[in-house]
Write an enzyme that holds these catalytic residues in place. Structure first.
Site, PDB file in Angstrom:
ATOM      1  N   CYS A 255      61.156   9.534  61.663  1.00 57.44           N
ATOM      2  CA  CYS A 255      60.106   9.035  62.555  1.00 57.44           C
ATOM      3  C   CYS A 255      58.914  10.004  62.557  1.00 57.44           C
ATOM      4  O   CYS A 255      58.175  10.074  61.592  1.00 57.44           O
ATOM      5  CB  CYS A 255      60.668   8.798  63.954  1.00 57.44           C
ATOM      6  SG  CYS A 255      59.652   7.711  64.972  1.00 57.44           S
TER       7      CYS A 255
ATOM      8  N   HIS B 164      65.423   5.336  62.901  1.00 52.34           N
ATOM      9  CA  HIS B 164      66.371   6.366  63.342  1.00 52.34           C
ATOM     10  C   HIS B 164      67.763   6.082  62.772  1.00 52.34           C
ATOM     11  O   HIS B 164      68.524   5.278  63.328  1.00 52.34           O
ATOM     12  CB  HIS B 164      66.433   6.403  64.869  1.00 52.34           C
ATOM     13  CG  HIS B 164      65.193   6.943  65.501  1.00 52.34           C
ATOM     14  ND1 HIS B 164      65.005   8.282  65.745  1.00 52.34           N
ATOM     15  CD2 HIS B 164      64.058   6.325  65.916  1.00 52.34           C
ATOM     16  CE1 HIS B 164      63.814   8.466  66.293  1.00 52.34           C
ATOM     17  NE2 HIS B 164      63.214   7.298  66.404  1.00 52.34           N
TER      18      HIS B 164
ATOM     19  N   GLU C 221      70.286   7.934  62.933  1.00 48.16           N
ATOM     20  CA  GLU C 221      71.323   8.596  63.725  1.00 48.16           C
ATOM     21  C   GLU C 221      71.902   7.740  64.840  1.00 48.16           C
ATOM     22  O   GLU C 221      72.940   8.091  65.420  1.00 48.16           O
ATOM     23  CB  GLU C 221      70.770   9.906  64.319  1.00 48.16           C
ATOM     24  CG  GLU C 221      69.727   9.745  65.415  1.00 48.16           C
ATOM     25  CD  GLU C 221      68.293   9.630  64.908  1.00 48.16           C
ATOM     26  OE1 GLU C 221      67.365   9.937  65.674  1.00 48.16           O
ATOM     27  OE2 GLU C 221      68.111   9.217  63.742  1.00 48.16           O
TER      28      GLU C 221
END
Length: 694
Positions: free
Chosen positions: A98, A185, A187
């Site tokens: 990001c 993202h 994660e």
């Protein structure tokens, strides 16, 4: 630094495996600690360091690669986080997430544009170039979490774009330099195959083998408690939720019984009969608990808050009493500080020296991240102040007078720890209930919120909700708004919008209230949009959920979208029912909340949801303007939530993840509660909407 904190609690490597270490550079992301967790789950040791860590330090410490987190800043901000650009030249693979991708792009001569119309906050399908090593084993279309305002519009020489969200660049790479950037993202769980992306970066690109092993987290928690507490007494505040209960169980296991003082404070914002049940339940577990009734003390409580910003040296002012407050942050601060004041009263009653008493808290990672505690990040934006991370708590931390063994845990990890401690399943799986309780599930307001283009947004949303008819040449619609739709949404999204609005006749009503959200790693406090129809939604929920994703893209001043059960909302809502934390308001919400959970329990569906806040909003629908009926009722919102880490998540899809008859039963029974105007269903993912509304 805010005092002593527990170790990572997830183990350490053998000396022979020291090379299996990576660094995560923190740019202020809400998900920075989630990256750390996911890397460790892949059996690789990680350390989180400030973004401005010198490249020479990174190289000298023997890290194998670098991950740069997201963050709330723009690369064009005058106060954008500083960093050492040499990190890209020391021969280590780099993954920028990001903000990290945008930073990398600008560093090498690319261009990032601020505040473009194609801002995205939520789960979207993107196109991937699967020839990239980073995306090996993935499909050419993947569901990912995008949350950004700025966008890459030109990539540097030597780089190529490897993913797109419509026309927006979603990933870049320079394979020769092993530099990779993703706008999404990987994660978080909302990026469905994010772990594959991280595995590709760490194993395939960096060449790590995953030799890091996890130690017993319970053992490390016990060790941390003993080292922190020593011979002091611990005052443990228990809500009855899984976090505080697991923390109390750890304290009792680590320390003699006479060192732990467990109290449950009924702040007046508990669920129906909740305090009575909590006290009995905790005592049944062997956690000797003293219950304190303090409702009146909370209702009339005040505190001091900074006049401008949160710097401790700023001027402060005294707030009004809690039962007169409408601002959600002030409500949270007053409640958090009042908990501390009552804790001090208990210490005094027991004739203990404050310096000999340590506060025990079941604080989790997400609490600290959302509160922007420096324990979690040096650059994160404050989304909401948690009652266990107020200024008074931070002062106690600085004095070494807080023991918090769970600050490196997420909710699912706490539940696993609870099971290992032998806690009953009904305690381990209990739905989270915030410390401030129902106080932050009542949207308080004195006046309608009708600023920042209220009329303009209302008109735009009406065009969107009637898009298929708006395309007719004879239709009287704003061409300006129609052109905006076509400019912001992709051709694919426009086709979906046309299909949805052809199959169900919709009305979209902008409500003059605000809810707290998280967009672009920052806090928002924005409008709520409400969809309704005379037709049943039962065959259209998937389409409605898609529309709930598109609306915040059309207007970034909307961060939450709901469905209104019942008939189509015919009249605009221009005012609100003045609402404060009074007994009548709380009683109404308690009854609606009790109904909702009773239905879940009776139907055996309570464990199908991670959480289900029930919210009171000051909206009285169905008042014809010519009748001049005052706004005197309130509406109830059902906010279902599915998540594993509680950092991101989605609402339950009716008919698939929550049975239609269960929802129907809830709505029918809630609608019968005195003074309830309508019942709504929150269809917003996190982001852009937070789990709670405040």
């Amino acid at each position: 630094m805010e005092g002593h904190v527990p170790p990572n609690g997830v183990g350490e490597t053998n000396n022979s495996e020291e090379h299996e270490r990576i660094v995560i550079l923190d740019a202020g992301s809400q998900y920075g600690k989630v990256i750390d967790r996911k890397v460790r789950e892949l059996n690789i040791h990680s350390e989180i360091l400030p973004l401005n860590t010198p490249a020479s330090d990174i190289k000298d410490r023997g890290f194998s690669c670098i991950i740069i987190s997201g963050g709330p800043s723009s690369v064009h901000d005058d106060n954008a986080p500083a960093y050492d650009g040499e990190m890209f030249n020391i021969g280590l693979p780099v993954l920028g997430i990001c903000y990290g991708m945008q930073m990398m792009n600008v560093k090498f001569g690319g261009e990032v544009k601020c505040g473009v119309a194609d801002r995205e906050d939520g789960q979207f399908s993107i196109d991937m170039d699967t020839s990239s090593e980073l995306f090996k084993g993935l499909s050419d279309k993947e569901e990912v979490l995008l949350t950004h305002g700025d966008s890459v519009i030109r990539i540097p020489e030597g780089f190529k774009a490897t993913a797109h969200s419509g026309s927006t660049i979603a990933a870049i790479e320079h394979s020769g330099k092993k530099l990779f950037g993703v706008q999404f993202h990987p994660e978080v769980d909302l990026t469905v195959n994010g772990m594959t992306i991280l595995r590709n970066f760490l194993y395939t690109i960096t060449g790590l083998k995953g030799t890091y092993k996890l130690k017993s987290r319970e053992e490390q928690c016990i060790k941390y408690i003993k080292e922190t507490v020593k011979n002091s007494k611990v005052l443990m505040l228990l809500s009855g939720g899984v976090d505080s209960t697991v923390c109390a169980a750890l304290l009792h296991k680590a320390l003699p019984d006479d060192q732990v003082i467990a109290i449950h404070i009924d702040n007046g914002f508990m669920r129906k009969q909740e305090s009575m049940n909590v006290e009995k339940h905790l005592n049944d577990l062997g956690l000797k608990v003293k219950a304190i009734s303090a409702a009146q003390q909370f209702y009339t409580a005040t505190t001091c808050v900074p006049v401008n910003g949160d710097h401790p040296n700023k001027l402060k002012r005294k707030t009004q009493m809690l039962n007169s407050i409408t601002d959600p942050e002030e409500k949270r601060r007053i409640i958090g500080d009042t908990f501390m004041m009552i804790a001090n009263d208990v210490i005094e009653e027991l004739e203990l020296s404050p310096k000999e008493v340590i506060l025990g808290q079941g604080t989790l990672r997400p609490d600290l991240i959302e509160s922007a505690s420096s324990l979690a990040s040096k650059a994160a934006d404050a989304i909401k102040t948690h009652h266990n991370d107020t200024e008074l708590v931070r002062e106690l931390r600085n004095q070494g007078r807080v023991v918090e063994p769970l600050t490196e845990f997420h909710k699912d990890e706490v539940r696993e720890l609870g099971r290992s401690l032998g806690l009953p399943e009904d305690v381990v799986e209990r739905h989270p209930f915030p410390g401030p309780g129902l106080a932050i599930r009542v949207l308080c307001a004195e006046q309608p919120y009708k600023e920042k283009m209220f009329s303009e947004i209302s008109s735009l949303l009406k065009v969107a909700a009637d898009y298929s008819n708006s395309l007719n040449k004879e239709a009287r619609v704003s061409q300006k708004h129609l052109e905006l739709l076509k400019r912001v949404l992709s051709e694919s999204d426009l086709e979906k919008l046309k299909s949805i609005t052809s199959s169900i006749s919709l009305q979209c009503t902008l409500l003059p209230i605000r809810s707290v959200g998280v967009q672009g790693d920052g806090r928002t406090y924005s409008y709520v949009a409400a969809l309704s129809s005379s037709s049943s939604p039962d065959n259209h929920w998937e389409d409605l959920f898609l529309l709930a994703k598109l609306i915040p893209r059309l207007s970034h001043l909307v961060n939450r979208v709901c469905w209104v059960f019942g008939k189509r909302v015919e009249y605009p809502v221009t005012d609100i029912t003045p609402t404060y934390l009074t007994n009548g308001v709380l009683t109404q919400l308690r009854e609606a909340d009790s109904i909702a959970y009773k239905v879940l329990k009776e139907t055996g569906t309570i464990r199908s949801l991670s959480q289900m806040p029930v919210i009171s909003i000051p909206i009285h629908f169905d008042r014809a303007p010519d009748q001049h009926m005052p706004s005197c009722q309130r509406s109830i919102v059902i906010r279902t939530f599915l998540t594993s880490d509680f950092m991101t998540g989605v609402p339950a899809l009716p008919g698939k993840q929550l049975a239609l008859d269960v929802i129907s039963s809830m709505v029918k029974k809630m609608q019968s509660v005195a003074g309830v105007s309508r019942v709504l269903y929150d269809m917003t993912a996190k982001p852009p909407g937070t789990t709670e509304w405040e």
